[in-house]
Design a protein around this motif. Structure first.
Motif, mmCIF file in Angstrom:
data_model
loop_
_atom_site.group_PDB
_atom_site.id
_atom_site.type_symbol
_atom_site.label_atom_id
_atom_site.label_comp_id
_atom_site.label_asym_id
_atom_site.label_seq_id
_atom_site.Cartn_x
_atom_site.Cartn_y
_atom_site.Cartn_z
ATOM 1 N N LYS A 1 -58.913 -16.018 6.462
ATOM 2 C CA LYS A 1 -57.851 -15.585 7.377
ATOM 3 C C LYS A 1 -56.685 -16.565 7.251
ATOM 4 N N MET A 2 -55.533 -16.052 6.809
ATOM 5 C CA MET A 2 -54.350 -16.888 6.620
ATOM 6 C C MET A 2 -53.351 -16.640 7.740
ATOM 7 N N LEU A 3 -52.454 -17.556 7.932
ATOM 8 C CA LEU A 3 -51.361 -17.370 8.888
ATOM 9 C C LEU A 3 -50.450 -16.287 8.342
ATOM 10 N N ASP A 4 -50.271 -15.210 9.097
ATOM 11 C CA ASP A 4 -49.559 -14.036 8.599
ATOM 12 C C ASP A 4 -48.749 -13.426 9.736
ATOM 13 N N ALA A 5 -47.437 -13.336 9.546
ATOM 14 C CA ALA A 5 -46.548 -12.819 10.585
ATOM 15 C C ALA A 5 -46.827 -11.360 10.910
ATOM 16 N N ARG A 6 -47.477 -10.631 9.994
ATOM 17 C CA ARG A 6 -47.768 -9.222 10.249
ATOM 18 C C ARG A 6 -48.888 -9.052 11.271
ATOM 19 N N GLU A 7 -49.586 -10.153 11.576
ATOM 20 C CA GLU A 7 -50.712 -10.073 12.498
ATOM 21 C C GLU A 7 -50.420 -10.683 13.863
ATOM 22 N N GLY A 8 -49.208 -11.122 14.080
ATOM 23 C CA GLY A 8 -48.864 -11.692 15.386
ATOM 24 C C GLY A 8 -47.718 -12.694 15.277
ATOM 25 N N GLU A 9 -47.315 -13.203 16.432
ATOM 26 C CA GLU A 9 -46.225 -14.169 16.464
ATOM 27 C C GLU A 9 -46.629 -15.462 15.760
ATOM 28 N N VAL A 10 -45.656 -16.075 15.093
ATOM 29 C CA VAL A 10 -45.878 -17.333 14.386
ATOM 30 C C VAL A 10 -44.977 -18.399 14.997
ATOM 31 N N ASP A 11 -45.557 -19.523 15.298
ATOM 32 C CA ASP A 11 -44.798 -20.652 15.834
ATOM 33 C C ASP A 11 -43.695 -21.021 14.846
ATOM 34 N N PRO A 12 -42.450 -21.224 15.334
ATOM 35 C CA PRO A 12 -41.351 -21.580 14.422
ATOM 36 C C PRO A 12 -41.681 -22.774 13.535
ATOM 37 N N ALA A 13 -42.482 -23.707 14.032
ATOM 38 C CA ALA A 13 -42.835 -24.887 13.234
ATOM 39 C C ALA A 13 -43.739 -24.532 12.061
ATOM 40 N N ASP A 14 -44.406 -23.362 12.143
ATOM 41 C CA ASP A 14 -45.355 -22.982 11.085
ATOM 42 C C ASP A 14 -44.808 -21.911 10.155
ATOM 43 N N ARG A 15 -43.559 -21.504 10.332
ATOM 44 C CA ARG A 15 -43.054 -20.392 9.526
ATOM 45 C C ARG A 15 -43.020 -20.705 8.034
ATOM 46 N N GLY A 16 -42.874 -21.957 7.697
ATOM 47 C CA GLY A 16 -42.851 -22.322 6.279
ATOM 48 C C GLY A 16 -44.210 -22.220 5.613
ATOM 49 N N SER A 17 -45.268 -22.200 6.415
ATOM 50 C CA SER A 17 -46.614 -22.111 5.851
ATOM 51 C C SER A 17 -47.245 -20.744 6.101
ATOM 52 N N GLU A 18 -46.423 -19.784 6.467
ATOM 53 C CA GLU A 18 -46.900 -18.426 6.747
ATOM 54 C C GLU A 18 -46.870 -17.606 5.449
ATOM 55 N N PHE A 19 -47.837 -16.711 5.280
ATOM 56 C CA PHE A 19 -48.054 -16.019 4.001
ATOM 57 C C PHE A 19 -46.835 -15.224 3.551
ATOM 58 N N THR A 20 -46.281 -14.363 4.420
ATOM 59 C CA THR A 20 -45.203 -13.476 3.989
ATOM 60 C C THR A 20 -43.894 -14.208 3.722
ATOM 61 N N SER A 21 -43.815 -15.475 4.149
ATOM 62 C CA SER A 21 -42.590 -16.238 3.898
ATOM 63 C C SER A 21 -42.551 -16.816 2.489
ATOM 64 N N LYS A 22 -43.651 -16.755 1.780
ATOM 65 C CA LYS A 22 -43.726 -17.346 0.455
ATOM 66 C C LYS A 22 -43.076 -16.428 -0.590
ATOM 67 N N PRO A 23 -42.564 -17.019 -1.681
ATOM 68 C CA PRO A 23 -42.000 -16.201 -2.755
ATOM 69 C C PRO A 23 -43.030 -15.204 -3.277
ATOM 70 N N VAL A 24 -42.545 -14.081 -3.793
ATOM 71 C CA VAL A 24 -43.443 -13.019 -4.194
ATOM 72 C C VAL A 24 -44.407 -13.480 -5.294
ATOM 73 N N TRP A 25 -43.969 -14.370 -6.182
ATOM 74 C CA TRP A 25 -44.865 -14.802 -7.256
ATOM 75 C C TRP A 25 -46.043 -15.604 -6.704
ATOM 76 N N GLN A 26 -45.808 -16.354 -5.595
ATOM 77 C CA GLN A 26 -46.908 -17.090 -4.972
ATOM 78 C C GLN A 26 -47.878 -16.137 -4.277
ATOM 79 N N ARG A 27 -47.345 -15.094 -3.661
ATOM 80 C CA ARG A 27 -48.225 -14.111 -3.033
ATOM 81 C C ARG A 27 -49.065 -13.386 -4.082
ATOM 82 N N ILE A 28 -48.446 -13.098 -5.238
ATOM 83 C CA ILE A 28 -49.195 -12.483 -6.335
ATOM 84 C C ILE A 28 -50.319 -13.407 -6.791
#
Length: 448
Positions: free
Chosen positions: A71-98
């Motif tokens: 289970k990863m930190l994912d904005a699609r599943e709920g609110e994300v603390d502003p301090a954690d937005r950089g480590s949230e899954f959907t915020s990563k570049p598409v190549w990293q998600r791939i």
């Protein structure tokens, strides 16, 4: 351990190891891409043990040992603390998600190579490809003779009976004429063409193999072991006796001998068995008895065991095993894609699909056959998981990769509505495949 409990146990071991390793791939790459992992679970359901690591990840062992999840930190599943937005899954570049999504199948591929390597280092017991053809079968009509040694299937050399069965199984999917190069018991080589195109459509490989009629050659009619306290030993038979006839009927191989024992003992338990011992003919009066062995149904026995087929042990040193493992992985991957392609095109029947029941039965059988056989099974299932997870079906890793590839092309993510619709379609397809595989398993268990 009985067959049912053994099948359940080895299924849990198989799924537990392979699915957990798959999820560890997602976890390991996600961490290196800076994604916060909230939980890494071995198993599903209620946690029976857990702890919070220094990285903030909850590591747990859950009650249902059927794999695991990340289970990863994912904005699609709920609110994300502003301090954690950089480590949230959907915020990563598409190549990293791939990379994160592809890591699961990639780790299954790595596991398959490692398991094949270990199998070759440990050694894979097998038999020489000495075959026979059942009477009136396709192989017998094509010219396969008792004691033929298979040298090549469709031009590809084979060294063991396992290789022969695997090559035949792949060829049966296409149902096209198949050349076998064999060496007869007289030492001459010839090519026999099996007319697989005459096989009826819509059946599974097991049914095709029955119609083909090729199997491991029966041992010679030699009493390799005569068990003390059984009728044959009491009558005077000894290990090494070559059985010539029963009640005057000639014996050609040990399988024929076993059939004759049952057939003649059903008429009368008193049997006249003629043997040859060190070149001298002898005759014995043996009274068969009805007995159950190792939990099997009662049958007529005299206490004689056959010689073992010619054994072969495929074993390599650690370095040579690497090349062998890579070659085997490549060949098995090609076979999986071949089966998928032929089922999609309609050339192969979907009856060849197997589900958890079939996997459990094979898991138990391979574990009973030894470490080498079980490693081969684990490798094959891990490779199948890798390939199937890469299919472009939403809800599978391949479906997510498809979404990200589309995002790369169009420059923006697909809409939530489109992805949600795709998830429903993917879930329907997945449940349909699972239901079909489960039906096939039940049908095989009840009717085959």
């Amino acid at each position: 351990m009985n067959s049912f409990l053994g099948s359940v146990f080895w299924l849990l071991v198989t799924l537990g190891v392979l699915v957990t390793f798959h999820e560890f791939g997602h976890y390991w790459v996600a961490r290196r891409c800076g994604v916060k992992v909230l939980r890494f679970s071995v198993g599903f359901g209620k946690a029976i043990w857990s702890r919070i690591g220094k990285d903030g990840t909850e590591y747990q062992i859950a009650a249902i040992p059927l794999g695991g999840y990340v289970k990863m930190l994912d904005a699609r599943e709920g609110e994300v603390d502003p301090a954690d937005r950089g480590s949230e899954f959907t915020s990563k570049p598409v190549w990293q998600r791939i990379a994160i999504v592809a890591a699961g199948p990639a780790f299954n591929l790595i596991f398959a190579i490692a398991a094949f390597w270990a199998m070759y280092v440990v050694g894979m017991p097998d038999f020489a490809p000495l075959v026979t053809a059942t009477p009136h079968s396709m192989a017998a009509d094509a010219g396969v003779r008792d004691g033929d040694r298979v040298l090549a299937v469709d031009g590809k050399p084979v060294d063991t009976m396992g290789d022969t069965y695997e090559a035949l199984g792949n060829a049966l999917l296409g149902r096209e004429p198949l050349p076998l190069r064999v060496r007869g018991s007289d030492g001459t080589e010839r090519v026999v063409t099996l007319p697989l195109n005459r096989l009826p459509a819509g059946q599974d490989i097991g049914q095709y193999m029955d119609k083909l009629g090729i199997k491991l050659a029966s041992p010679a009619p030699i009493a390799a072991v005569v068990r003390a306290g059984f009728p044959a030993a009491s009558a005077g038979m000894q290990g090494g006796d070559r059985i010539v006839s029963i009640n005057g009927q000639p014996v050609t191989d040990f399988e024929a001998f076993s059939r004759l024992v049952v057939a003649e003992a059903t008429k009368s338990p008193a049997l006249d068995i003629a043997v040859e011992r060190q070149g001298k003919p002898l005759s014995f009066k043996v009274t068969a008895r009805m007995e159950s062995m190792e939990g099997q149904p009662p049958r007529w026995l005299i206490g004689v065991s056959p010689p073992q087929p010619e054994p072969m042990l495929r074993r390599y040193g650690p370095a040579a095993a690497v090349s062998a493992a890579l070659t085997t992985t490549w060949d098995n991957t090609a076979s999986i894609f071949n089966m998928i392609g032929k089922m999609v095109s309609g050339q192969a029947s979907t009856k060849n699909l197997s589900g958890v029941i079939g996997i459990a039965q094979v898991a138990n059988a391979s574990a009973s056959a030894g470490l080498g056989a079980f490693l081969r099974f684990l490798a094959a299932i891990s490779l199948s998981l890798a390939v199937l997870n890469l299919l472009p079906i939403p809800v599978l890793d391949g479906g997510h990769l498809l979404y990200y590839l589309i995002e790369l092309v169009k420059g923006s993510p697909l809409s939530e509505r489109t992805m949600m619709a795709g998830q429903y379609v993917g879930l329907f397809l997945l449940l349909t495949l699972m239901g079909l595989a489960f039906y096939n398993d039940i049908h095989r268990s009840l009717f085959l």
